[in-house]
Design an enzyme around this catalytic site. Structure first.
Site, PDB file in Angstrom:
ATOM      1  N   HIS A 376      71.482 -29.680 -21.565  1.00 62.66           N
ATOM      2  CA  HIS A 376      72.223 -30.883 -21.948  1.00 62.66           C
ATOM      3  C   HIS A 376      71.339 -32.012 -22.461  1.00 62.66           C
ATOM      4  O   HIS A 376      71.842 -33.115 -22.677  1.00 62.66           O
ATOM      5  CB  HIS A 376      73.033 -31.407 -20.761  1.00 62.66           C
ATOM      6  CG  HIS A 376      74.274 -30.640 -20.468  1.00 62.66           C
ATOM      7  ND1 HIS A 376      75.451 -30.807 -21.168  1.00 62.66           N
ATOM      8  CD2 HIS A 376      74.528 -29.673 -19.551  1.00 62.66           C
ATOM      9  CE1 HIS A 376      76.376 -29.999 -20.689  1.00 62.66           C
ATOM     10  NE2 HIS A 376      75.837 -29.289 -19.704  1.00 62.66           N
ATOM     11  N   LYS A 567      79.215 -46.251 -21.835  1.00 63.86           N
ATOM     12  CA  LYS A 567      78.473 -45.043 -21.478  1.00 63.86           C
ATOM     13  C   LYS A 567      77.295 -45.463 -20.615  1.00 63.86           C
ATOM     14  O   LYS A 567      77.055 -46.662 -20.426  1.00 63.86           O
ATOM     15  CB  LYS A 567      77.990 -44.299 -22.715  1.00 63.86           C
ATOM     16  CG  LYS A 567      77.172 -45.146 -23.703  1.00 63.86           C
ATOM     17  CD  LYS A 567      76.858 -44.345 -24.965  1.00 63.86           C
ATOM     18  CE  LYS A 567      78.107 -44.135 -25.776  1.00 63.86           C
ATOM     19  NZ  LYS A 567      78.080 -42.902 -26.573  1.00 63.86           N
ATOM     20  N   ARG A 568      76.585 -44.496 -20.099  1.00 61.16           N
ATOM     21  CA  ARG A 568      75.405 -44.813 -19.287  1.00 61.16           C
ATOM     22  C   ARG A 568      74.455 -45.707 -20.086  1.00 61.16           C
ATOM     23  O   ARG A 568      74.258 -45.506 -21.285  1.00 61.16           O
ATOM     24  CB  ARG A 568      74.700 -43.503 -18.904  1.00 61.16           C
ATOM     25  CG  ARG A 568      73.467 -43.649 -18.068  1.00 61.16           C
ATOM     26  CD  ARG A 568      73.092 -42.288 -17.468  1.00 61.16           C
ATOM     27  NE  ARG A 568      73.031 -41.237 -18.472  1.00 61.16           N
ATOM     28  CZ  ARG A 568      71.914 -40.861 -19.093  1.00 61.16           C
ATOM     29  NH1 ARG A 568      70.772 -41.460 -18.819  1.00 61.16           N
ATOM     30  NH2 ARG A 568      71.926 -39.883 -19.977  1.00 61.16           N
ATOM     31  N   LYS A 573      70.572 -44.595 -26.062  1.00 60.45           N
ATOM     32  CA  LYS A 573      71.960 -44.811 -26.461  1.00 60.45           C
ATOM     33  C   LYS A 573      72.128 -46.124 -27.221  1.00 60.45           C
ATOM     34  O   LYS A 573      73.157 -46.373 -27.827  1.00 60.45           O
ATOM     35  CB  LYS A 573      72.880 -44.767 -25.239  1.00 60.45           C
ATOM     36  CG  LYS A 573      72.912 -43.366 -24.586  1.00 60.45           C
ATOM     37  CD  LYS A 573      73.799 -43.340 -23.366  1.00 60.45           C
ATOM     38  CE  LYS A 573      73.783 -41.977 -22.671  1.00 60.45           C
ATOM     39  NZ  LYS A 573      74.486 -40.927 -23.421  1.00 60.45           N
ATOM     40  N   THR A 675      80.578 -36.916 -25.207  1.00 55.99           N
ATOM     41  CA  THR A 675      81.987 -36.564 -25.050  1.00 55.99           C
ATOM     42  C   THR A 675      82.873 -37.808 -25.161  1.00 55.99           C
ATOM     43  O   THR A 675      84.046 -37.702 -25.496  1.00 55.99           O
ATOM     44  CB  THR A 675      82.248 -35.875 -23.703  1.00 55.99           C
ATOM     45  OG1 THR A 675      81.686 -36.660 -22.640  1.00 55.99           O
ATOM     46  CG2 THR A 675      81.632 -34.483 -23.678  1.00 55.99           C
ATOM     47  N   LYS A 679      86.726 -38.439 -26.923  1.00 57.63           N
ATOM     48  CA  LYS A 679      87.878 -39.092 -26.299  1.00 57.63           C
ATOM     49  C   LYS A 679      88.396 -40.215 -27.189  1.00 57.63           C
ATOM     50  O   LYS A 679      89.610 -40.379 -27.373  1.00 57.63           O
ATOM     51  CB  LYS A 679      87.490 -39.638 -24.927  1.00 57.63           C
ATOM     52  CG  LYS A 679      87.104 -38.563 -23.927  1.00 57.63           C
ATOM     53  CD  LYS A 679      86.332 -39.136 -22.747  1.00 57.63           C
ATOM     54  CE  LYS A 679      85.667 -38.034 -21.949  1.00 57.63           C
ATOM     55  NZ  LYS A 679      84.714 -38.538 -20.946  1.00 57.63           N
TER      56      LYS A 679
END
Length: 833
Positions: A376, A567-568, A573, A675, A679
């Protein structure tokens, strides 16, 4: 810890078969009354909100249990192949609403509850999110279990029953503070304790060797410090098909609750010390492993999960097949969800050899055919390595087995590339540069029959970089399985208004066949349908605005762009890039350059790991910038920024339905898949993103015209390493220069000078691996295209519809079907009605 069977001459299976629980709303409410008054001993619903939820959940659990038993019976009778999904996380969210959706709740249940003074939505809101996961990895595992049950595949999840979740995030003076998330404080009505399935887990001690009666060498792990693993089962219902699969979670406890001798002698603390030490293993999700103690606890958790789960599977096998393991690999598959459960490889070898008397070759043949590994991440720090000293001390027998696996593997490498010592060092499971470490990802690759990435780009980069040597040795092992999410939770449940509009338009079968959403595409040209679509979105934005007002204290105008990144919190990111753009817009407003600024409400949310100082500093920056912007009258009606605290599954169910613009802006080549992007797309949000992870496939499905692309691609990022010059980039870009100046001059932190200097240093560092400055201009230009596009609401809604219509590829049903077709090869098992 197996209990003796109850012996009787008269009982039979029929005696324990009850009439099916009715799905009629009146019957459900009657069962609720029974549990509320007689099981829980309550009489006043106004003073027992959580007990109302518990009683109602127990009524629904009854209906799940009937289907659960039939599913188990059908799978047992078929003697079919099964898959066991091993994951350190399962981010399940709330279970009640999901159970009601999947069991097809009678439409009059809510009305009957209302007639006795109860609101169904208020009952559902009493449930705590199950604290069993951290982020995308755990939520993916939950989606996968949902799809396995919906596709009626015999798959069981194995995880840990954490007493405390990751943490509850509180924001104080802009800083993240962590509070315990004791989600089990009042109990969990969905679980069933299975004391009879308890198994013993070994730690420490040493190995003794002897020769068996038939002359074979035998090993025995002795003088270990043991704990017990207690099983708790949770039902996983498929969508209206009668199937209920199992998530089995393990709780650690002492082999003996306390030392009575110590207690009688007055040493009360010592008497319960072993119990306390044992229970620590499953006390907290993902301990902070910045300390050596944290690392040791993390390793204990991983081995605890692997050993308990494998012992459970082998017990079931022996109960059905005796000690004949000749067909074990053909009947069982173990899917490792990332590197965390890799201890399963040497543990399966140990159990087969030491406990069931198989030879090395027999045990390896089974292990290497039954284990599969999903990777992952491409980030080196997430590819777990354990010091040999710690691993060999905690798990001495496993260390010996890993050394043997490595020695035999290096013989294979030597035969393939004779004399290539450098390659052997690169590929060795045991790293010996600057200390000895076990490379768990390498162990997983060596032992697995299949190795997959989770998006096309990610899988490509795995074979080109991270696992290149292994790919050259075993190209047939490697494959791609692009992630997906379940449409049951992420549209049907979380966005009921959109779900109804879709079903009224194209029929309801899309819930289990998401590619049918393609039928929506022609309706993007229908004026009336676009008006209905926009009305649903506006209502969802109003619901989200209420939540932001309540939890953040910031008012969002539903006519503005809802620009969301949740998100985290991690540097790759690039929440930081998002904040830089917000500062840029603020700077424009302050300079009077308001032309072309479309009203925008920006929402950022996520948790930073407790030991990740830079991520926590970025949270502080978001909150500090938000305070300045939101208190400035000149930004009124143009710009708002809010940080959403304690981001979780339940919040995302509201957020994804009300979002206009989905921020997927990671540095290209760093995000495995994502993911959240799926969504948002399913719910009609448009994506602004880089060519990273599943963004590439999302753009291919939606079309380039319906995706806001920016930034360097993975090859360009790689090529820029070594001669990246952010100072020159900043100097050449007046907008970025002003943004950096505002940060440098303490504009957002006048009373805390210098606190953001580490962030400025990170942006201007020529070794910045995230290349934030490099993508700034392209990102701003893409955001300008977003602002212009949003002004044409008819076309924006058209693009929104086309994004939803194109999201069928990103159903976890498709992902699981791919796993099953290429790796697991499971039959469909339908329980008897």
């Amino acid at each position: 810890m197996n209990s003796k069977p109850f012996v009787t001459s008269k009982t039979s299976a029929d005696f324990f078969t009850l009439p099916s629980s009715s799905m009629d709303g009146k019957a459900i409410v009657e069962d609720f009354r029974h549990y509320f008054s007689r099981t829980l001993g309550r009489s006043n619903v106004n003073q027992a909100a959580y007990h109302v939820f518990t009683a109602f959940s127990m009524a629904w659990r009854d209906r799940l249990v009937e289907r659960w038993k039939k599913t188990r019976a059908a799978q047992t009778e078929s003697d079919c192949k099964r898959t066991y999904y091993l994951s350190l996380e399962f981010l399940m969210g709330r279970a009640l609403g999901n159970a009601m959706l999947n069991l097809d709740v009678d439409s009059d249940t809510a009305q009957i509850l209302k007639s006795v003074g109860l609101e169904l939505e208020e009952i559902i809101d009493q449930e705590h999110d199950a604290g069993l996961g951290n982020g995308g990895l755990g939520r993916l595992a939950a989606c996968f279990l949902d799809s396995c049950a919906t596709l009626q595949l015999p798959v069981r999840g194995y995880g840990i029953r954490y007493e405390y979740g990751m943490f509850r995030q509180k924001i104080e003076n802009g800083h993240q503070h962590e509070e315990p998330d004791h989600w089990l404080r009042i109990g969990n009505p969905w679980e069933i304790e299975r004391q009879e399935l308890a198994v013993r887990i070994k730690f420490g001690g040493h190995t003794e060797f002897h020769t068996s009666a038939d002359g074979l060498p035998k090993a025995k792990w002795v003088h270990s410090h043991d704990v017990m693993a207690i099983a708790y089962d949770m039902p996983i219902p498929g969508y209206r098909n009668g199937t209920v699969n199992t998530l089995r979670l393990w709780k650690s406890t002492a082999t003996n609750e306390f030392d009575l001798g110590e207690f009688n002698a007055g040493s009360y603390a010592d008497a319960v010390a072993s119990q306390n030490a044992a229970e620590q293993i499953t006390m907290v999700l993902y301990p902070n492993d910045s300390s050596e103690n944290g690392k040791e606890l993390r390793l204990r958790q991983q081995y605890f999960l692997a050993s308990a789960s494998l012992q459970d599977v082998l017990r079931c096998w022996v109960d059905s097949h005796g000690n004949d393991f000749s067909q074990f690999a053909e009947k069982n598959a173990f899917q490792l969800n990332d590197t965390h459960p890799t201890c399963a490889v040497p543990e399966l070898m140990r159990l087969l050899m030491d406990e069931h008397d198989l030879s090395w070759d027999q045990a390896w043949a089974i292990t290497s055919k039954s284990v599969a590994y999903t990777n992952h991440t491409l980030l080196p720090e997430a590819l777990e390595k354990w010091s040999v000293g710690m691993f060999s001390r905690l798990l001495p027998r496993l260390y010996e087995i890993v050394c043997e696996i490595n020695a035999r593997f290096l013989e294979v490498v030597e035969k393939r590339w004779p004399g290539d010592l450098e390659r052997m060092q690169r590929m060795s499971i045991i790293e010996e540069n600057g200390g000895k470490y076990l490379r768990m990802a390498y162990l997983a690759v060596v032992a697995s029959t299949s190795v997959n990435g989770v998006a096309a780009l990610h899988s490509q980069l795995l074979t080109q970089h991270l696992f290149r040597d292994f790919f050259e040795l075993w190209p047939e092992k490697f494959n791609n399985k692009t992630n997906g999410v379940t449409p049951r939770r992420w549209i049907a449940s979380s966005n009921p208004a959109l779900s109804k509009l879709i079903s009224d338009t194209i029929g309801a079968t899309w819930v289990t066949d998401l590619p049918q959403l393609r039928k929506l595409a022609p309706y993007s040209e229908d004026t009336n349908f676009r008006a209905q679509w926009r009305a649903v979105k506006q209502a969802n934005k109003a619901r989200l605005a209420e939540m932001v007002k309540r939890d953040c204290g910031v008012e969002f105008d539903i006519n503005a762009i809802f620009d969301v990144q949740v998100k985290r919190i991690h540097e790759y990111k690039r929440q930081l890039l998002n904040v830089l753009h917000v500062i840029h817009l603020y700077d424009r407003i302050k300079r009077g350059d308001k032309a072309g600024i479309t009203p925008r409400c920006v929402l950022i949310g996520g948790k930073a790991a407790p030991g990740y100082a830079m991520a926590k500093r970025i949270i502080k920056l978001v909150n500090s910038v938000a305070t300045v912007i939101n208190e400035d009258q000149e930004t009124e009606g143009l710009l708002r920024l809010a940080f959403f605290p304690d981001y979780r599954v339940t919040a995302m169910e509201v957020i994804c339905a009300g979002t206009d613009l989905s921020e997927q802006i990671s540095t290209a080549g760093k995000e495995a898949s994502g993911t959240g992007n799926m969504k948002f797309m399913m719910n009609g949000a448009l994506t602004i993103g880089t060519l990273d992870g599943a963004n590439i496939e999302i753009r291919e499905e939606a079309g380039a015209d319906n995706f806001f692309l920016f930034g360097l691609d993975a090859e360009e990022v790689e090529a820029l390493h070594g001669h990246y010059d952010p100072a020159a980039i900043i100097a050449a870009d007046a907008d970025l220069s002003r943004v950096i100046h505002m940060l440098h001059s303490n504009h957002f932190n006048m009373f805390e000078p210098g606190i953001f200097e580490p962030i400025v240093h990170a942006i201007t560092n020529p070794y910045d691996p995230w290349m934030t400055a490099a993508d700034f201009r392209s990102y701003v230009d893409a955001q300008d295209r977003v602002a212009a596009a949003y002004l044409d609401q008819e076309n924006w809604v058209r693009m929104s519809i086309l994004n939803t219509a194109s999201s069928g590829e990103f159903s976890s049903d498709r992902t699981i079907a791919d796993y099953n077709r290429d790796i697991w090869h499971l039959p469909t098992i339908k329980p008897k009605v």
